[in-house]
Design an enzyme around this catalytic site. Structure first.
Site, PDB file in Angstrom:
ATOM      1  N   CYS A  19       0.817  -1.223   0.000  1.00 38.06           N
ATOM      2  CA  CYS A  19       0.000   0.000   0.000  1.00 38.06           C
ATOM      3  C   CYS A  19       0.843   1.262   0.000  1.00 38.06           C
ATOM      4  O   CYS A  19       0.320   2.352  -0.179  1.00 38.06           O
ATOM      5  CB  CYS A  19      -0.959   0.009   1.189  1.00 38.06           C
ATOM      6  SG  CYS A  19      -0.118   0.277   2.760  1.00 38.06           S
ATOM      7  N   CYS A  54      -4.814  -1.138   4.544  1.00 33.68           N
ATOM      8  CA  CYS A  54      -3.867  -1.787   3.641  1.00 33.68           C
ATOM      9  C   CYS A  54      -4.484  -3.028   2.994  1.00 33.68           C
ATOM     10  O   CYS A  54      -4.947  -3.935   3.678  1.00 33.68           O
ATOM     11  CB  CYS A  54      -2.618  -2.180   4.434  1.00 33.68           C
ATOM     12  SG  CYS A  54      -1.472  -3.190   3.497  1.00 33.68           S
TER      13      CYS A  54
HETATM   14 ZN    ZN Z   1       0.289  -1.845   3.731  1.00 30.15          ZN
END
Ligand code: ZN
Ligand code: AMP
Length: 680
Positions: free
Chosen positions: A409, A429
């Site tokens: 992410c 995430c």
């Molecule tokens: Zn992450």
């Protein structure tokens, strides 16, 4: 005549010891958890009411030791020795020849046993009660770890009446392979350093200063040597081991008696073939002269007995190359570096990846991309890099650096205080979500069939889900239309929705495990669920709070003390946190409130609510059928009549003595017809 309290307490203690032995040593329990808990609960209650009968050897006292500041020292007499080692058959043949030379005109035989890779321990019993357990230390003086060893369920606290009053035996404390894998998963989830192998894990567990910590570690024991006292009078090692077994000790599960070097070779080879089939790791075989009178004659060197030799197996390892190091994002955001290996075969499987745990570990081992390495299987299962083959470096190997950002992410990665691990701290995430959903759907959690990693990836990347619970709101048509690696998901969608439907009715421990709370693995989830009725009770659970308050709750020690403080803390924090509250609100909307499989008996509903029942004699239908009906009616099946039994259901051919005894304990004796009436 009614039993006196003292007799009843004594009876319950011996009965629980017997069931512990059947369960932990012989692996063939004869009663269920519920009956066991009834016995245990009754004992704990009686002991609380009658502190004058306190006894440290009571099965309720396994985890009663207080934390110590340091271990006391114990002198070993005779000393705890090591073993001389051999690595080849020729060396083994030399050993047999030496024995032959030293015993002219005799025909010694040999025992071959597994060499258990754990921590050696000496156990001393006085009046048949465990009074001291000590580590080897330097051989002459070791640490007194009695408080920790008492928590090992397969160590008898009281010996069978046929055992000598004073006895000292020696053996090995080990961690099962399965326990090791579970412990390491927990350590890693919690951001702690995992153990390198089961032996280190066992040694670390024995060195815990707080017995409650040791109690939470899956330890076991095997006993294979005399420690002096009480062990005279056996003509052979084999005979002694058979007696140890009778007295209540776990002994080596495999051994061979051999007469010639050829037979010894065959036995060590056979054992090597079985090396991965034991619950413990073995690093070799131990060959012992069987006749004990020869032990005296052969004596010992400063290092070890001259009547025994270890035969070490070559470590199973393979050489390969680290082609790259990638970073994986775990369920709790932990970033784990993984070695991408040139595929190589090791102990029956092809290995292409090995976890490197964390940056510290990589630095410590100085593993670089391009390095040739030795790989092994930790605990016989988890591929691990043992060491770098430094001589093979050519100068173009590259050092690895832990990224400062999550590779998935891009969010910042932080190192928690006092943790070895670095975590992605972005709650949204997608990699974490992916892992969480995978965990949620896994076999021990909600067991959602047909929902593999690639499907979840699709669901996450198409934003069809942003939380595991969203699975319950994804429309079957949307699932149906998914494209997964070039294929229409199609009818698999039905499997998924059927599994989801089933999941709604799964018991509490499965749901609790599915949440993926740090430190709450399968067995901890079970322990926590056993102590509660439904999921909605967890947020404000007095039981968990009590674990935190470090209250002893001796009455349910076997179940509740298994809940580590950390697990209790994490569970309470989960349900008190914003996410947990939202989770429960959505569960309420979905109409799901998972129920514990093992609700406290008092909570049962029905005409027999909470009534203890025992069946004896012949009935017109199978007992199992009646047992089921009784439980459905809220009754509690028991295996033997006790003061907690409400009804003894007596079929045909039941002796008068039995029913008379039941009546004296206050149990109502009823026949089949009356039972049917009660069941309505
Ligand atoms: Zn992450
Ligand atoms: P080492 O620790 O490598 O010097 O090996 C000696 C140790 O092996 C002993 O001190 C014992 O703790 C251990 N051992 C494991 N299994 C056995 C066994 N079956 N008989 C004797 N010793 C054993």
């Amino acid at each position: 005549m009614k039993q006196s309290t003292a007799e009843r307490i004594e009876f319950l203690r011996r009965e629980i010891d017997r069931h512990d032995r059947l369960y932990y040593v012989e692996a063939r329990p004869v009663i269920g958890d519920r009956d066991y808990d009834l016995l245990y609960g009754e004992l704990a209650e009686l002991e609380k009411l009658h502190p004058e009968f306190h006894d440290p050897a009571s099965p309720t006292q396994r985890v009663s030791g207080e934390p110590v500041a340091a271990f006391a020292q114990v002198v070993h007499d005779p000393p705890m020795q090591s073993l001389d080692k051999t690595h080849t058959k020729a060396e083994l043949a030399d050993f047999a020849a030496m024995v032959g030379r030293e015993l002219p005109g005799e025909h010694p035989s040999f025992c071959v046993e597994p060499k258990v890779d754990g921590v050696s321990i000496s156990l001393r019993y006085e009046k048949r009660r465990l009074v001291c357990a000590a580590t080897r230390g330097n051989g002459s003086v070791g640490d007194d770890v009695t408080g920790n060893v008492r928590t090992v369920k397969s160590v008898p606290l009281v010996l069978d009446g046929s055992a000598p009053e004073t006895l000292e035996v020696r053996g090995e404390i080990y961690m099962t392979r399965e326990g090791f894998v579970r412990l390491n998963e927990r350590e890693e989830d919690a951001g702690r350093e995992p153990f390198a192998n089961p032996r280190n894990a066992a040694a670390g567990s024995l060195k815990q200063l707080d017995p409650k910590e040791a109690a939470a570690r899956p330890l076991d024991i095997v006993v294979y040597n005399s420690g002096g006292a009480g062990c005279d009078g056996f003509s052979s090692h084999g005979e002694m081991i058979a007696k140890f077994r009778e007295w209540g000790f776990p002994v080596p599960p495999w051994s061979r008696r051999c007469g010639s070097p050829e037979e010894i070779f065959a036995a060590v080879d056979e054992l090597e073939g079985l090396r991965h089939s034991f619950r413990f790791e073995i690093d070799g075989a131990v060959v012992k002269v069987d006749e004990r009178r020869f032990h005296q004659l052969l004596g010992a060197t400063a290092h070890g007995p001259r009547w025994a030799r270890a035969y070490k197996y070559a470590p199973e390892r393979a050489e390969t190359v680290v082609e790259g190091i990638t970073v994986q994002v775990g369920r709790t955001g932990v970033l784990t570096p993984v070695a991408e290996l040139h595929p190589v075969e090791l102990a029956g499987s092809v290995i292409s990846r090995a976890t490197l745990h964390n940056a510290d570990q990589i630095a410590r081992q100085d593993i670089r991309i391009g390095d040739s390495v030795w790989i092994v299987k930790a605990g016989d299962v988890i591929p691990a890099v043992e060491s770098v083959i430094v001589e093979k470096r050519r100068g173009n190997e590259r050092k690895f650096e832990m990224p400062a950002f999550c590779p998935v992410c891009g969010g910042p990665a932080r190192r928690g205080e006092g943790e070895a691990a670095v975590r992605c701290v972005n709650p949204a995430c997608p990699a974490q979500l992916q892992r969480r959903v995978e965990h949620f759907a896994s076999r021990n959690a909600l067991d959602i069939r047909s929902l593999g990693g690639t499907v979840i990836e699709e669901l996450v990347s198409r934003r069809l889900i942003s939380d595991p619970l969203d699975l319950f709101s994804v429309r079957t048509v949307d699932l149906y239309a998914l494209e997964v690696s070039g294929h229409r998901f199609g009818k698999n969608a039905l499997t998924v929705s059927r599994s989801l439907e089933k999941a709604k009715a799964l018991p509490l421990h499965r749901w609790l495990f599915a949440l993926g709370i740090a430190n709450v693995g399968v067995s901890v989830a079970k322990d926590i669920a056993d102590a509660h009725e439904r999921m909605s009770d967890l947020a404000d659970s007095p039981v968990l709070k009590e674990v935190l308050a470090n209250d002893e709750r001796k009455g349910r020690e076997r179940r509740i003390l298994a809940i580590k403080v950390e697990a209790a803390k994490a569970t309470l924090a989960f349900f008190a946190g914003e996410y947990g509250r939202r989770f429960m609100a959505r569960m309420a909307q979905l109409g799901i409130d998972p129920v514990s499989e093992k609700r406290p008996a008092a909570a049962a509903q029905g005409p027999l609510a909470g009534a203890g029942c025992v069946i004896t004699g012949t009935l017109s239908r199978p007992r199992g059928e009646y047992a089921k009906m009784i439980e459905l009616a809220g009754g509690v099946m028991q295996s033997a009549v006790s003061s907690r039994t409400r009804y003894l259901i007596a079929g045909a051919n039941v002796g008068a003595a039995k029913t008379e005894k039941a009546r004296k304990l206050g149990t109502e004796v009823i026949d089949e017809a009356r039972l049917l009436e009660l069941l309505g």
